[in-house]
Design a protein around this motif. Structure first.
Motif, short mmCIF file in Angstrom:
data_model
loop_
_atom_site.label_atom_id
_atom_site.label_comp_id
_atom_site.label_asym_id
_atom_site.label_seq_id
_atom_site.Cartn_x
_atom_site.Cartn_y
_atom_site.Cartn_z
N PRO A 163 0.81 -1.23 0.00
CA PRO A 163 0.00 0.00 0.00
C PRO A 163 0.84 1.28 0.00
CG PRO A 163 -0.91 -1.60 1.53
CD PRO A 163 0.42 -2.15 1.08
N ARG A 164 2.14 1.16 0.33
CA ARG A 164 3.00 2.35 0.37
C ARG A 164 3.78 2.56 -0.94
NH1 ARG A 164 6.61 1.44 5.52
NH2 ARG A 164 7.41 3.49 4.92
N THR A 165 3.62 1.65 -1.88
CA THR A 165 4.37 1.76 -3.14
C THR A 165 3.89 2.97 -3.94
OG1 THR A 165 4.64 -0.64 -3.23
CG2 THR A 165 5.10 0.60 -5.25
N ARG A 166 4.81 3.84 -4.29
CA ARG A 166 4.47 5.06 -5.03
C ARG A 166 5.05 5.05 -6.45
NH1 ARG A 166 1.02 9.01 -6.25
NH2 ARG A 166 1.93 11.11 -6.27
N ALA A 167 6.17 4.33 -6.64
CA ALA A 167 6.81 4.36 -7.96
C ALA A 167 7.64 3.10 -8.18
CB ALA A 167 7.69 5.60 -8.10
#
Length: 397
Positions: A163-167
């Motif tokens: 859920p914290r993956t941004r890129a």
């Protein structure tokens, strides 16, 4: 009292620049060093590019440029993307920066907040990890080894997403491995990423023109991803223009607007003369870079053949860029002249001191079992370097 910020104290030195510096120091002492550590074409910039630069000087392009780059250069980049990649962009979606590294830094600083995770495919280019950390992000490394052609699978990427993956950062053709992702491999990756609309893709395509397997494939070509792809490229590798320092990003207009805001407060616009010269390079396109690419291919074949003759070296045939990334882990634990090889760092030092050949440890790229050799130097240098390397490695027992 000397006091530096925590961010700079935590940042690692560039291992490629560090090895290049050490090579220069030894050469200054009169030692014949063959430098295979540098990621830089050994060709001169093409004449039509230099002519365009002279014309720009004569026409007095010596004042501050627009922060996102001159309009004619951004239009040239749009033509290139359509002509060579079948990608539609407008000048508002292009920002020109002081090298592709500057464009990459802009992308991360405009995208990442503290605590955000960025998936990095290993082996990776040396600066990715520290640029993510500089932006406050957390690198999440997905490893691929020589057995898998150094390419991560879509299943690995799927498992790495949280859920914290941004890129996600992808580099194809790859530095340091020379691996090239096929259209089919990228399609599988795109299908996974399409399920996560919150994730952006930073696609580093700086080695695009140095591709030995055929046409270049980009994640920006998939319609379900294009609005989330930040495409990074430049003129340094394809046109032997490393010192001109021109890179660019193609991205959604709202994102390039943010990068312009950042760049306006940091580097401002890239050098005027270099921008004008880059128009000539990019408009000439692949045909201008093809002769260099063909020479790199010939060198690659020679270097791979020589490395395969050395017992204990495992090497794959790279499909692009100008590096080989052999696995040398079989030498760990061996010795020569009272020097013991414990890891790839030791082996690089051994080759520098005993064979007088500079390389870069795979630990800098996320694979401590390998080392990187650049074949961006003359065939004569490469032949001699391979002889020295073989002699030094054969001496280890």
């Amino acid at each position: 009292m000397e006091k530096l910020s925590e961010r700079i104290r935590k940042m690692a030195d560039s291992q490629t620049l560090k090895m290049s510096q050490k090579s220069s120091e030894l050469r200054a002492q009169g030692i014949d060093i063959i430098n295979l550590s540098v990621g830089e074409p050994d060709f001169n910039t093409p004449d039509i590019v230099k002519d365009a630069a002279r014309k720009a000087i004569d026409n007095n392009f010596s004042f501050y440029p627009p922060v996102p780059g001159f309009m004619d250069l951004r239009e040239s980049i749009c033509r290139k993307l359509k002509r060579e990649n079948k990608l539609e962009y407008t000048p508002a979606q292009i920002i020109v920066s002081t090298g592709a590294k500057n464009a990459l830094s802009n992308a991360l600083l405009c995208l990442i907040d503290p605590g955000d995770e960025v998936i990095i495919l290993a082996p990776y280019w040396v600066s990715y990890i520290d640029l993510v950390k500089l932006a406050g992000g957390t690198p999440v490394v997905v490893e691929a080894r020589i057995e898998n052609d150094f390419k991560a699978t879509y299943e690995q990427i799927k498992r790495a997403i949280t859920p914290r993956t941004r890129a996600l950062i992808i580099n194809s053709p790859s530095n340091p491995t020379g691996s090239v992702y096929s259209h089919e491999e990228l399609k599988n990756m795109a299908n996974v990423l399409a399920e996560h609309p919150e994730i952006f893709i930073i696609s580093d395509e700086i080695y695009e023109h140095i591709n030995f397997r055929g046409s270049h494939a980009s994640l920006a070509s998939f319609e379900n991803l294009k609005e989330r792809v930040l495409l990074i490229n430049g003129v340094s590798k394809a046109f032997a223009m490393t010192g001109w320092r021109i890179g660019y990003m193609a991205a959604p207009a709202w994102f390039t607007k943010a990068c312009i805001k950042l760049q306006g407060q940091t580097t401002s616009g890239a050098t005027t003369i270099a921008q004008k010269a880059s128009v000539a390079a990019i408009d000439a396109g692949y045909e201008l870079s093809k002769p260099m690419r063909d020479i790199f291919l010939k060198r690659r074949d020679m270097v791979v053949a020589r490395l395969k003759e050395i017992n204990g070296v495992r090497v794959k045939i790279p499909d692009g860029a100008f590096y080989v990334f052999p696995d040398i882990s079989s030498f760990f634990g061996k010795s020569a002249n009272s020097v013991k090889i414990n890891n790839a760092d030791d082996l690089c030092c051994y080759l520098l001191e005993q064979a007088h050949v500079a390389s870069v440890s795979g630990s800098a790229f996320g694979d401590p079992g390998c080392i990187r050799f650049s074949y961006a130097t003359s065939e004569k240098n490469l032949e001699e370097a391979m002889k020295r390397i073989k002699k030094a490695l054969d001496s280890l027992t």
